[in-house]
Design an enzyme around this catalytic site. Sequence first.
Site, PDB file in Angstrom:
ATOM      1  N   SER A 259       0.852  -1.174   0.000  1.00 19.88           N
ATOM      2  CA  SER A 259       0.000   0.000   0.000  1.00 19.88           C
ATOM      3  C   SER A 259       0.896   1.235   0.000  1.00 19.88           C
ATOM      4  CB  SER A 259      -0.897   0.009   1.237  1.00 19.88           C
ATOM      5  OG  SER A 259      -0.108   0.357   2.354  1.00 19.88           O
ATOM      6  N   LYS A 260       0.244   2.387  -0.017  1.00 24.45           N
ATOM      7  CA  LYS A 260       1.016   3.638  -0.108  1.00 24.45           C
ATOM      8  C   LYS A 260       2.024   3.791   1.026  1.00 24.45           C
ATOM      9  CE  LYS A 260      -1.990   6.401  -2.933  1.00 24.45           C
ATOM     10  NZ  LYS A 260      -3.339   6.928  -2.821  1.00 24.45           N
ATOM     11  N   ARG A 261       1.725   3.156   2.159  1.00 21.29           N
ATOM     12  CA  ARG A 261       2.663   3.207   3.282  1.00 21.29           C
ATOM     13  C   ARG A 261       4.053   2.724   2.874  1.00 21.29           C
ATOM     14  NH1 ARG A 261       2.323  -0.621   6.824  1.00 21.29           N
ATOM     15  NH2 ARG A 261       0.816  -1.881   5.698  1.00 21.29           N
ATOM     16  N   GLY A 263       5.485   3.139   0.035  1.00 25.30           N
ATOM     17  CA  GLY A 263       6.129   3.970  -0.990  1.00 25.30           C
ATOM     18  C   GLY A 263       5.210   4.117  -2.186  1.00 25.30           C
TER      19      GLY A 263
END
Length: 486
Positions: A259-261, A263
């Site tokens: 997920s965006k966490r 990167g």
Amino acid sequence: MTLARDPSVRVRFAPSPTGYLHIGGARTALYNYLYAKATGGTFVLRIEDTDLERSNAEYEKLQIDDLRWLGISHDEGPDRPNPKYGPYRQSERTEIYQRYARDLVSKGLAYYDFCTEEELEAMKEKAAAEGRDPVYEGRWKEPSSQAEAQERISRGEKAAIRFRAPKKSYTLDDRVKGRVVYPENMVGDFVIVRSNGLPVYNFCCVVDDHLMEITHVIRGEDHLNNTVRQLMIYEALGARLPEFAHVSLLIGHDRQKLSKRHGATSVNLYRNEHYLPEAMCNYLCLLGWSHPSERDIFEKQDIVDVFSLDRFSASAAMYDLEKLKWVNSEHIKNMPTPDLITLVEREPETGFFQRQTPEWKHACIELLKKYVQFTTDFPRLVNELILNEHPEKSEALQEILSWESTPKIFDFISGAVASVSTEFVSEVELNGWTEHVKKTLGIKGKPLFQGVRAALTGHDHGPDLKFLIPLTPVSVLKNRIQHLTK
Ligand code: GLU
């Protein structure tokens, strides 16, 4: 083993245009594309925009543009329609889904459901209080209520259409996951068309895969849970089941779903960061698929002959940015120098580079390509290694400067450089200087090589001098040595 040519193969990539193209989506698209290429089949692009609130034409355009950048081109799609199968946007197919849903109602395989939100909520609460999953228990599922339902529909009342989930277990022989058994009662009756007339994903997907004659559904493992509902619908439609291949989940270093966490997860960010599309495809392909000869670096077209569903891994694939960077650097190394020159010239602030001769540019790229990860590194390295007149006096440099032999070398080199009247020194001249230091000044070994390097570059290490110095303007060499002796 090469896959048999089979032009009847039809695969699809079916993105929802609710955001940018995700790397997981790009990977799915790539696998479908490769499968179509490997079999000589057709790759269809279908836009799943039934969620009208979240879908947006701009995202559709951006996603297609990212696919084009990756070189994943479709044979059929909104912009390349085949009249036999189109339209390719689900929002343009609503009537088709409604017709199929009504047909299921007429066969008793689905039913009109007039339950209100409150009634449905009450069913959920009751189930929660009894500690079980909610199932539809409304009276509209009873065949006896259908006469009343039909009558209300003919009066223009609105109702959802709910699919009657058969009471039996389902088995899927997935090409990646192997045998998946869905137990009886895993899902209750589910809505296929909402009361506002809009159909739901699981229904549209099956109707479309059936009508578009899709033979292989290659998609992410996160859809495995949907598949049981889809198997039921295939059965109800009397449609032939495609082969399914659910490719493994992408996870980050912490083994959690990517997920965006973790990167950047959308393709456009990598595009903006100047990753090469060939490297992206190469790396995405390795996330869950392996080359039969364990090769890590390849071009899309090189693997068409060896691509098959048998080489997918069933376990989760870890997304590793460092490996992607490495793949990118390998693609740069393998890229023909003239192509790299074109890419570098597109970068901002490459005026100096652009003014040089074709031979200079060629030699420069050949020299620097083993040091770069991105094409943007070239201009940076030209500035750092070739044009820098004021190198930082590092500790290692100070150490060289403190040797007894070094001032003699600096004296000689600054005189030699001052006497050059051409724009660049040749390799032969440079060799002459080294020979002079060795023979006339009597300096050998490390003091010789390190001293000459320090005088010419201001560094204690770096690319081979015989390639680097002939690329460095003599004016820079003069100013540099002046700066170093200050
Ligand atoms: N529209 C779905 C998604 O974007 C695709 C589902 C499928 O491939 O069946 O996840």
